[in-house]
Design an enzyme around this catalytic site. Structure first.
Site, short mmCIF file in Angstrom:
data_model
loop_
_atom_site.label_atom_id
_atom_site.label_comp_id
_atom_site.label_asym_id
_atom_site.label_seq_id
_atom_site.Cartn_x
_atom_site.Cartn_y
_atom_site.Cartn_z
N ARG A 654 0.85 -1.30 0.02
CA ARG A 654 -0.09 0.01 -0.30
C ARG A 654 0.74 1.31 0.01
NH1 ARG A 654 -3.63 1.85 5.15
NH2 ARG A 654 -4.34 3.67 4.10
N ASN A 657 1.45 7.63 -0.03
CA ASN A 657 1.21 8.99 -0.76
C ASN A 657 1.90 8.79 -2.16
OD1 ASN A 657 1.61 11.49 -2.03
ND2 ASN A 657 1.73 12.56 -0.24
N GLN A 664 10.03 8.91 -5.23
CA GLN A 664 11.06 8.02 -4.80
C GLN A 664 11.42 6.88 -5.73
OE1 GLN A 664 12.61 7.57 -1.37
NE2 GLN A 664 12.08 9.63 -1.74
N LYS A 727 5.00 -1.57 2.10
CA LYS A 727 6.23 -2.21 2.12
C LYS A 727 7.12 -0.82 1.80
CE LYS A 727 5.09 -5.79 -0.92
NZ LYS A 727 5.30 -7.01 -1.32
N GLY A 728 8.54 -1.42 1.59
CA GLY A 728 9.55 -0.39 1.50
C GLY A 728 9.50 0.32 0.06
N GLY A 730 12.09 3.43 -0.71
CA GLY A 730 13.08 4.15 -1.08
C GLY A 730 14.29 3.69 -1.93
N GLU A 731 14.67 2.34 -1.61
CA GLU A 731 15.64 1.73 -2.49
C GLU A 731 15.20 0.78 -3.49
OE1 GLU A 731 16.87 0.69 1.77
OE2 GLU A 731 18.90 0.87 0.75
#
Ligand code: MCN
Ligand code: MOS
Length: 764
Positions: A654, A657, A664, A727-728, A730-731
């Site tokens: 999910r 934003n 990102q 979940k993540g 940024g990377e």
């Protein structure tokens, strides 16, 4: 001291809800120049300190003649190994005790070019810089290892924890009817944050105030406290804005020890601003890597074996592991698997974490190798990935929590138009430009520790969200405002967020793409409990106008509290608090339980800190996933490569934003384009030093290198991964970009470049 806290001026209710596309609420302050970065703090009586680095990569400093420097205008102190303070050794980032004996920030035995051997403090930066040039330093030089390729580097140190094995991989490879074997390398890469590193430090008695860009306020404050043997709460670390970190600002480094030492010795506030070249020499970037992959397969394209052996650079006086198997071992199903890795010490600063450390070079190997296998067998590159689709995590023997990777191939492939690809290399062109289409997948684990947040409803009905977690550009301020606004039923313009200060409730490192999930979880829980308290008071307090309603709950919408039936009064939160005679309601919550941690693991007082949990702790294996489709145009005569089109589908569960998550992802993809085509730390083999240690010579992707990027979310809420189902983010985006581009370049040219970056001389 000014306190930055942000609230959105735009009260649009739908944008402000969680999942809305609210613009960054800290954006306006940044555009107006009102956002104060660490080095813009100028406490009274400030002086300046500059670092003096070794010009030799290896050996011993035999003499430092300080006379001329000391006599130079404005000089306050020349610090050398002879007069520096001996600090305590600090514990590691995981909280394990540091080595016995003191910590000496300035060294006599040098291990890399640029390593600090002295420092000069003066009234101005210019005076300190001029005086530093007057130090006369003698060395006894020793031979140095310049990098992985140095003939004297050897095989390095075996890393047993990186040995992964199932089945009989070597045997199965030998017996395989189809074999691929190739070696892939990635060079040293650097963070190149737009804000260079630095610190402003001030002692007031035994209390230390630090302004330093930080991805981990609490962890860094702890190191300072340990170095000086002072209680944790005597250190105040402030970092409300960070001009990019990408992994480089998570830990305290020697420059912090030197600056605080000088401040103590001079009893004056000190500023230390690193130069751009110093950030290359002193901040460990991504380690150079080398890996050999052997894939065994059936003629139908089914993998029977993967054998990997790899190595990464580390330093002679430290240890860094860039884990090369992390994507290799989970992306594709194979009955036989083996991975081994060594770390090779070289004379460089210890490498560090740079956006998706491990996953990124790991994906470069396996995602190129699988493309090579597809070509060898004449199978479509997407098809071969589906043939070998991993239905579960075969290393951990656990089901995936969520893995919509098939959807990702299908959706992005359709938007890209992959079906129209003509399979043969060099078969698509536009005049003198060869066109290549390539694909690769990526993944990043769901990492977790616990974070804390405090939510406060104030007398005027406004809401404050407080946490020491940080925002280096990811959007933490914004998503936490959205979380609180939604849970409390107040307009987003009523919520203010304060971050990045060690006096606020504690948070883990903004690393491993974990912060958003942890802090939205903590804020959500704190906001709901503040809301419950407010409603409880409204129903039960004798002074409440709702008391006679006999309702068992009330609703809060748009900052107004009312009975869900619509009978009775309708009051703003402020009006209700006034009638109740309360000046605030507050709630502190954390995400300990969700992450399997106990209160004694709590890091708030830093008696202990929690370690990051593995993505396979618990019943599921949890990861984000992505697929990149790339079009490149290669000039047939000059070999120049342009990325002309990219369509990516990504799964981060999910999204809190989507505007920010997309930004990102794109940021990661842009860094991936740089990695594929431009970025390379060039080492002079004679002196073991970085040559291109500046932004003129170390090339990163700029706007002109980046086409329109299309990103598509294929995520579904993953309730195993986090409180709110994310979940993540940024990377993830960077992982898989470089191999997708390398595969596209092969398709365009028929040339397989296995050594990054793919520069024109490798193509002509
Ligand atoms: N987000 C979302 N939905 C989710 C998860 C995240 O919308 N389910 C969005 C939010 O805007 C959130 C952001 O993505 O603020 C990043 O969230 P997350 O993936 O949890 O990453 P962290 O907050 O832990 O940030 C660290 C991560 C890492 S490890 C590196 S490296 C990196 C990165 O973020 N460095 C960055 N992104 C960066 N972005 C900028 N501008 N600068 C850096 O240095
Ligand atoms: Mo990110 S490299 O984990 O800070």
């Amino acid at each position: 001291m000014s306190v930055h806290q942000f609230r959105s001026k735009h009260g649009d209710a739908s944008d402000g809800a969680l999942g809305g596309r609210l613009m960054r609420i800290d954006g306006e302050a940044k555009i107006r120049g009102e956002a104060t970065y660490a080095l813009e703090n100028h406490p009274e009586n400030l002086c300046h300190v500059v670092l003096v680095g070794s010009t030799k990569a290896s050996g011993r400093v035999t003499k430092i003649d300080t006379a001329a420097a000391k006599a130079a205008p404005g000089v306050l102190l020349v610090l050398t190994p002879d007069n520096q303070l001996e600090l305590n050794s600090a514990s590691t980032w995981l909280g394990t005790p540091g080595p016995d004996g003191p910590y000496r920030a300035l060294v006599r035995d040098v291990a890399f070019v640029g390593q600090h051997i002295a420092a000069v403090a003066a009234e101005t930066f210019e005076q300190a810089t001029a005086a530093a040039a007057l130090l006369a330093i003698d060395y006894e030089e020793a031979p140095a290892i310049y990098g992985l390729d140095d003939p004297n580097a050897g095989h390095g140190i075996e890393l047993p924890p990186r040995s992964i094995e199932w089945g009989e991989a070597a045997k199965a490879f030998e017996a395989a009817p189809v074999k691929i074997e190739a070696t892939y390398t990635t060079p040293r890469e650097y963070h190149t944050t737009i804000e260079p590193h630095g610190i402003v430090a001030r002692w007031t008695g035994d209390e230390l105030t630090i302004w330093e860009p930080s991805q981990w306020i609490n962890g860094m404050a702890r190191t300072y406290a340990e170095w000086y043997g002072i209680p944790y709460d005597k250190v105040r670390m402030i970092s409300p804005f960070i001009g990019g970190g990408f992994g480089s600002k998570a830990l305290v480094l020697a420059y912090g020890a030197i600056a605080t030492m000088v401040a103590k010795l001079l009893d004056r506030p000190v500023k230390l601003a690193m130069t751009r070249p110093q950030t290359f020499a002193l901040i460990g970037g991504r380690a150079a890597t080398r890996q050999t992959l052997k894939l065994g397969a059936t003629p139908e394209g089914k993998l029977t074996s993967i054998v990997q052996s790899g190595a990464n650079e580390t330093s002679v006086d430290g240890m860094w592991v860039e884990p090369l198997s992390v994507v290799t071992s989970i992306m594709y199903a194979t009955p036989n698997f083996s991975s081994r890795q060594n770390a090779v010490p070289v004379n460089s600063v210890t490498p560090g974490a740079l956006r998706a450390p491990g996953e990124n070079p790991s994906a470069f190997g396996i995602e190129c190798a699988i493309d090579e296998l597809a070509f060898e067998l004449g199978i479509d590159p997407v098809e071969i990935r589906l043939i070998n689709y991993a239905e579960e995590d075969q290393e951990a023997h656990k089901p995936w929590s969520t893995r919509p990777l098939r959807e990702a191939y299908a959706k992005a492939g359709e938007v890209f138009g992959w079906a129209k690809r003509s399979p043969a290399p060099r078969s698509m062109r536009d005049g003198r430009q060869l066109i290549g289409w390539g694909v690769a997948a990526g993944t990043y684990p769901v990492r977790r520790t616990a974070g804390e947040a405090l939510v406060r409803i104030l007398a005027d009905g406004s809401v404050e969200v407080l946490s020491s977690g940080i925002d280096m550009g990811q959007g933490t301020y914004t998503i936490l405002a959205q979380t609180a606004a939604e849970a409390l039923g107040v307009p987003i313009s009523q919520v203010a967020v304060r971050l990045g200060d060690s006096e606020l409730p504690g948070a883990p490192v903004a690393g491993g793409s974990q912060l958003a999930n942890l802090l939205t979880g903590a804020v959500h829980k704190a906001a709901l409990s503040a809301r419950d308290e407010l409603i409880g008071l409204a129903i039960n307090d004798p002074a409440s106008p709702f008391r006679n309603l006999q309702a068992n709950t009330l609703s809060i919408e748009n900052g107004e509290i009312a009975s869900p039936r619509g009978d009775g009064p309708r009051l703003s939160i402020a009006a209700l608090l006034r009638q109740l005679g309360r000046d605030k309601i507050e709630s502190l919550r954390d995400t300990l339980a969700e992450n399997g941690l106990k209160p004694e693991d709590h890091f708030r007082n830093f008696s202990t800190i929690s370690t990051m949990r593995a993505p396979t702790d618990g019943d599921y294996s949890m990861h984000s996933w992505c697929v990149h489709f790339v079009e490149v145009r290669v000039d047939e005569d000059f070999g120049t490569v342009r990325v002309s089109r990219m369509v990516s589908a990504l799964d981060s569960g999910r999204l809190y934003n989507p505007r920010l998550a997309e930004s990102q992802w794109k940021g990661g993809i842009i860094m991936g384009i740089g990695m594929a085509l431009l970025e390379e730390g060039l080492i002079d083999p004679r002196h073991a030093r970085i040559i291109n240690d500046n932004l003129g010579d170390y090339l990163i992707a700029t706007n002109a290198d980046v086409p329109d990027l299309q990103v598509i979310s294929v995520g579904v809420p993953d309730t195993h991964a986090s409180v709110l189902g994310g979940k993540g983010v940024g990377e993830l985006g960077i992982v898989g970009v470089a191999p997708a581009i390398a595969n596209a370049v092969f398709h365009a040219t028929g040339k397989r470049v296995r050594d990054l970056p793919i520069t024109l001389e490798k193509l002509i």
